[in-house]
Scaffold this motif. Structure first.
Motif, mmCIF file in Angstrom:
data_model
loop_
_atom_site.group_PDB
_atom_site.id
_atom_site.type_symbol
_atom_site.label_atom_id
_atom_site.label_comp_id
_atom_site.label_asym_id
_atom_site.label_seq_id
_atom_site.Cartn_x
_atom_site.Cartn_y
_atom_site.Cartn_z
ATOM 1 N N GLU A 1 -4.393 47.593 -47.244
ATOM 2 C CA GLU A 1 -4.345 48.014 -45.874
ATOM 3 C C GLU A 1 -2.918 48.303 -45.517
ATOM 4 O OE1 GLU A 1 -6.432 44.706 -43.742
ATOM 5 O OE2 GLU A 1 -8.174 45.319 -44.675
ATOM 6 N N GLN A 2 -1.975 47.597 -46.421
ATOM 7 C CA GLN A 2 -0.600 47.765 -45.873
ATOM 8 C C GLN A 2 0.405 47.303 -47.170
ATOM 9 O OE1 GLN A 2 -0.586 44.031 -43.582
ATOM 10 N NE2 GLN A 2 1.383 43.932 -44.526
ATOM 11 N N ALA A 3 1.563 47.738 -47.050
ATOM 12 C CA ALA A 3 2.446 47.322 -48.256
ATOM 13 C C ALA A 3 2.781 45.896 -48.086
ATOM 14 C CB ALA A 3 3.664 48.292 -47.918
ATOM 15 N N TYR A 4 3.167 45.270 -49.083
ATOM 16 C CA TYR A 4 3.539 43.780 -49.113
ATOM 17 C C TYR A 4 4.933 43.555 -49.647
ATOM 18 C CZ TYR A 4 -1.310 43.254 -47.889
ATOM 19 O OH TYR A 4 -2.575 43.244 -47.088
ATOM 20 N N GLU A 5 5.612 42.586 -49.277
ATOM 21 C CA GLU A 5 6.971 42.289 -49.866
ATOM 22 C C GLU A 5 6.787 41.622 -51.053
ATOM 23 O OE1 GLU A 5 10.084 40.590 -47.610
ATOM 24 O OE2 GLU A 5 8.859 40.940 -45.656
ATOM 25 N N PRO A 6 7.560 41.902 -51.984
ATOM 26 C CA PRO A 6 7.330 40.904 -53.124
ATOM 27 C C PRO A 6 7.447 39.481 -52.961
ATOM 28 C CG PRO A 6 9.268 42.605 -53.421
ATOM 29 C CD PRO A 6 8.766 42.707 -52.156
ATOM 30 N N MET A 7 8.340 39.061 -51.962
ATOM 31 C CA MET A 7 8.042 37.629 -51.680
ATOM 32 C C MET A 7 6.744 36.885 -51.167
ATOM 33 S SD MET A 7 10.797 35.868 -53.021
ATOM 34 C CE MET A 7 10.651 37.264 -54.426
ATOM 35 N N THR A 8 5.957 37.840 -50.250
ATOM 36 C CA THR A 8 4.799 37.618 -49.974
ATOM 37 C C THR A 8 3.850 37.558 -50.989
ATOM 38 O OG1 THR A 8 4.985 38.898 -48.045
ATOM 39 C CG2 THR A 8 2.821 38.500 -48.448
ATOM 40 N N ILE A 9 3.979 38.330 -52.134
ATOM 41 C CA ILE A 9 3.246 38.051 -53.260
ATOM 42 C C ILE A 9 3.405 36.886 -54.113
ATOM 43 C CG2 ILE A 9 2.627 39.413 -55.503
ATOM 44 C CD1 ILE A 9 2.698 42.059 -53.804
ATOM 45 N N ARG A 10 4.546 36.671 -54.124
ATOM 46 C CA ARG A 10 5.153 35.283 -54.981
ATOM 47 C C ARG A 10 4.350 34.084 -54.303
ATOM 48 N NH1 ARG A 10 9.625 34.248 -59.084
ATOM 49 N NH2 ARG A 10 9.402 31.866 -58.759
ATOM 50 N N PHE A 11 4.505 34.221 -52.850
ATOM 51 C CA PHE A 11 4.121 32.921 -52.078
ATOM 52 C C PHE A 11 2.803 32.780 -52.159
ATOM 53 C CE2 PHE A 11 2.813 31.183 -48.148
ATOM 54 C CZ PHE A 11 3.631 29.865 -48.084
ATOM 55 N N PHE A 12 2.074 33.993 -52.106
ATOM 56 C CA PHE A 12 0.631 34.139 -52.180
ATOM 57 C C PHE A 12 0.323 33.427 -53.552
ATOM 58 C CE2 PHE A 12 -2.997 36.626 -53.996
ATOM 59 C CZ PHE A 12 -3.993 36.214 -53.059
ATOM 60 N N ILE A 13 0.753 33.834 -54.767
ATOM 61 C CA ILE A 13 0.549 33.259 -56.041
ATOM 62 C C ILE A 13 0.761 31.886 -55.738
ATOM 63 C CG2 ILE A 13 1.178 33.126 -58.391
ATOM 64 C CD1 ILE A 13 1.129 36.176 -58.204
ATOM 65 N N PHE B 1 1.458 47.678 -54.565
ATOM 66 C CA PHE B 1 1.615 46.496 -53.302
ATOM 67 C C PHE B 1 2.926 46.877 -52.714
ATOM 68 C CE2 PHE B 1 -1.233 44.032 -55.896
ATOM 69 C CZ PHE B 1 -2.183 43.434 -54.790
ATOM 70 N N PHE B 2 3.827 47.315 -53.361
ATOM 71 C CA PHE B 2 5.008 47.209 -52.521
ATOM 72 C C PHE B 2 5.265 48.368 -51.560
ATOM 73 C CE2 PHE B 2 7.037 44.681 -56.257
ATOM 74 C CZ PHE B 2 6.465 43.764 -55.907
ATOM 75 N N THR B 3 4.483 49.574 -52.192
ATOM 76 C CA THR B 3 4.325 50.674 -51.387
ATOM 77 C C THR B 3 3.472 50.854 -50.335
ATOM 78 O OG1 THR B 3 3.202 52.146 -53.056
ATOM 79 C CG2 THR B 3 5.984 52.050 -53.111
ATOM 80 N N GLY B 4 2.008 49.932 -50.745
ATOM 81 C CA GLY B 4 1.036 49.922 -49.873
ATOM 82 C C GLY B 4 -0.041 51.361 -50.353
ATOM 83 N N ASN B 5 0.410 51.900 -51.259
ATOM 84 C CA ASN B 5 -0.097 53.254 -51.824
ATOM 85 C C ASN B 5 -1.261 52.752 -52.877
ATOM 86 O OD1 ASN B 5 -0.753 55.909 -52.276
ATOM 87 N ND2 ASN B 5 0.875 56.092 -53.989
ATOM 88 N N ASN B 6 -2.276 52.311 -52.268
ATOM 89 C CA ASN B 6 -3.542 52.035 -53.086
ATOM 90 C C ASN B 6 -4.616 51.738 -52.070
ATOM 91 O OD1 ASN B 6 -5.735 50.385 -54.150
ATOM 92 N ND2 ASN B 6 -4.587 50.508 -55.991
ATOM 93 N N LYS B 7 -5.932 52.318 -52.434
ATOM 94 C CA LYS B 7 -6.909 52.411 -51.517
ATOM 95 C C LYS B 7 -7.470 50.982 -50.997
ATOM 96 C CE LYS B 7 -10.906 53.344 -54.798
ATOM 97 N NZ LYS B 7 -10.549 52.519 -55.854
ATOM 98 N N ASN B 8 -7.353 50.109 -51.851
ATOM 99 C CA ASN B 8 -7.752 48.954 -51.431
ATOM 100 C C ASN B 8 -6.489 47.820 -50.546
ATOM 101 O OD1 ASN B 8 -9.926 48.521 -53.090
ATOM 102 N ND2 ASN B 8 -8.587 48.933 -54.982
#
Length: 490
Positions: A306-318, A297-304
């Motif tokens: 489209e981009q890297a996400y900041e840790p706080m984006t993921i926390r906020f998302f959850i 998630f933090f590097t964006g290195n996964n085929k699913n």
RNA sequence: GGUUCCUUGGCCGAGCGGUUAGGCACUGGUCUGCAAAACCAGGUACGGCGGUUCGAGUCCGCCAGGAACCUCCA
């Protein structure tokens, strides 16, 4: 102003007023990770859910002892004779010492949890460090006649337990159903009945993680560590037990049965379960192979991704979803969260630009009450965030001069935003500009904006726009105000 | 097969008996040389069919679709 806290208790299937056993103190036990794989988005959910709970309890002036275990032994890969500890299996595969593997993933877990702003628990006991305590619990259960030894292994007698205790109080399972519906598994012959579960397993010859016990060289059973370690650190009965919904049955049900025989009490009074994160409507899980690790998630290195996400984006998302709802992952949803969080972040930055008036046209106490009410209602973080966005609108209107606020209200607003966003939701709102060379950057940018201003005064729009567009390309956002322009890093 | 749960607008996601959830996207307006940002205004909704009720996304029943658990799992 602080409301009484209501929590949804899986035991009663309704929201209950939270009252601790000992006034002012909370004992909390949460099932932690099995450290045989990299932490993924699924691990972030309970960590953040119970981090929010802990932060709110601390804010309510409770003294909290938060115990979150590390499972580095004890969960079986297969049943009976094929039984093999997960850690050991992976270890042999990689020809590493089992504890080396466990340590590696424990470190990784800690690293990514800290990036997500998840506070450390008070105690983080390892199952491997509490084999003696687990053996003591087995002895206690054997003494009371609710377990039996079979070929070096010890099993819990569910049928007998069900005669005197309410088996299934947590999950609603009935023993008869379990007996008739259990799928056919290999090696059930050691057990008297299908729902029985292992307290101690004799190690197969190739099983390298093993400990001596009165029954055999082996390892503790599936559910025992939580019973033993919660008892050791929180007592025979404590306040809240948390974990993912997937642990509800059999893990927590078995835990209750073990502890009830051992101590005579249901170990925890409130049982809280966070829901799953799904991908395309399906649970994100190790066994399904559809999980995305936090590193990815933090590097964006996964085929699913489209981009890297900041840790706080993921926390906020959850936090934008209630912990008891499933939350579906998608790039669109993550990107919406990213933009929304950025607006929240920017508004908090904007508070410093507000000029106070003699009196307020805004209702700060109502805002405060709304926020507390949302949290008090079973940690309703999405509602809290909705109120925070009301405040975002309020802040921006104040900056625009459409609303007025007194000096004391402004101070209060600032404190409340800090309290709810940073302290309780645990969102880091710093905009991430490095402080070292920012002063020089400020000077350069001020110069650029000054040059542009001169160009604009000379009506050289083409050159002025070129500078803005190029700065934009590099990553600076230019906002032309009526009198002066401002900039920020995108 | 058993147990439990879910189905909300273009997307995400709250609400769970009567009053605007919120975010993202979208449309119009204000501001601006033009943009961006911000502000103001706006639209689109409760899977289907019955029932209870003065009134139902909200309660009950049936149907359809989906999920979790029953096996290690957050």
């Amino acid at each position: 102003m602080k409301n009484q806290l209501y929590l949804y208790n899986t035991l009663s299937r309704k929201k209950e007023l939270f009252e601790p056993l000992i006034p002012g103190r909370v004992g909390l036990y949460v099932c932690g990770p099995t450290v045989y794989g990299d932490p993924h988005l699924g691990h972030a959910r309970p960590a953040i859910t119970f981090d929010l709970l802990t932060r709110f309890l601390l804010h309510l002036d409770y003294k909290v002892r938060y115990v979150r275990n590390i499972t580095d032994v004890g969960h079986l890969e297969n049943d009976a004779d094929e039984g093999e500890d997960k850690i050991a299996k992976k270890a042999k595969l990689e020809e590493l010492e089992p504890m080396e593997v466990a340590q590696y993933y424990t470190n990784r877990y800690h690293h990514y949890m800290s990036l997500l702003m998840v506070k450390d628990p008070s105690i983080e006991p390892h199952a491997s460090g509490h084999v003696i305590e687990q053996i003591e619990v087995i002895k206690s259960i054997l003494d009371k006649g609710y377990a039996y030894e079979s070929n070096g292994s010890v099993y819990f007698d569910v049928k007998k337990y069900d005669e005197g205790f309410p088996y299934g109080i947590l999950s609603g399972r009935k023993v008869e159903d379990l007996i008739s519906n259990t799928r056919t598994l290999d090696g059930q012959n050691e057990k008297r009945s299908a729902p029985d579960f292992a307290l101690w397993k004799k190690a197969a010859p190739e099983h390298i993680m093993r400990w001596p016990s009165p029954w055999s060289e082996g390892f503790p059973g599936w559910h025992l560590e939580c019973s033993a370690m919660s008892k050791k650190y929180l007592g025979e009965q404590f306040d809240i037990h948390g974990g993912g919904m997937d642990l509800l049955f059999p893990h927590h049900e078995c835990e209750i049965a073990q502890s009830t025989v051992d101590t005579g009490k249901v170990p925890a009074r409130y049982w809280m379960h966070n829901n799953m994160i799904t991908v395309n409507g399906q649970k994100m899980g190790k066994s399904l192979g559809n999980f995305i690790t936090l590193e990815e998630f933090f590097t964006g290195n996964n085929k699913n991704l489209e981009q890297a996400y900041e840790p706080m984006t993921i926390r906020f998302f959850i936090l934008q979803a209630h912990y008891r709802s499933t939350l579906d992952f998608s790039n669109a949803a993550l990107q919406a969260a990213e933009k929304g969080f950025d607006r929240l972040r920017q508004a908090i930055e904007n508070i410093s630009k507000i000029n106070p008036s003699d009196k307020s046209s805004v209702d700060i106490p109502a805002f405060e009450q709304n926020c507390y009410a949302a949290l008090a209602d079973d940690l309703n973080s999405p509602i809290l965030i909705a109120h925070l966005f009301d405040a975002v609108k309020m802040i921006n209107s104040l900056v625009a001069g459409n609303l007025s606020i007194s000096e004391s209200d402004l101070l209060q607003l600032n404190q409340l935003m800090n309290l709810f966003v940073s302290d309780i939701l645990g969102l880091d709102v710093s905009l991430g500009q490095s402080t070292n060379d920012s002063s020089k950057l400020d000077e350069v940018m001020d110069l650029m904006l000054q040059v542009r201003s001169d160009l604009k005064n000379n009506k050289d729009w083409a050159t002025a726009d070129k500078i803005r567009d190029e700065l934009n390309r590099i990553g600076f956002e230019i906002k032309d105000g009526s009198s002066s322009a401002t900039w920020q890093l995108k």
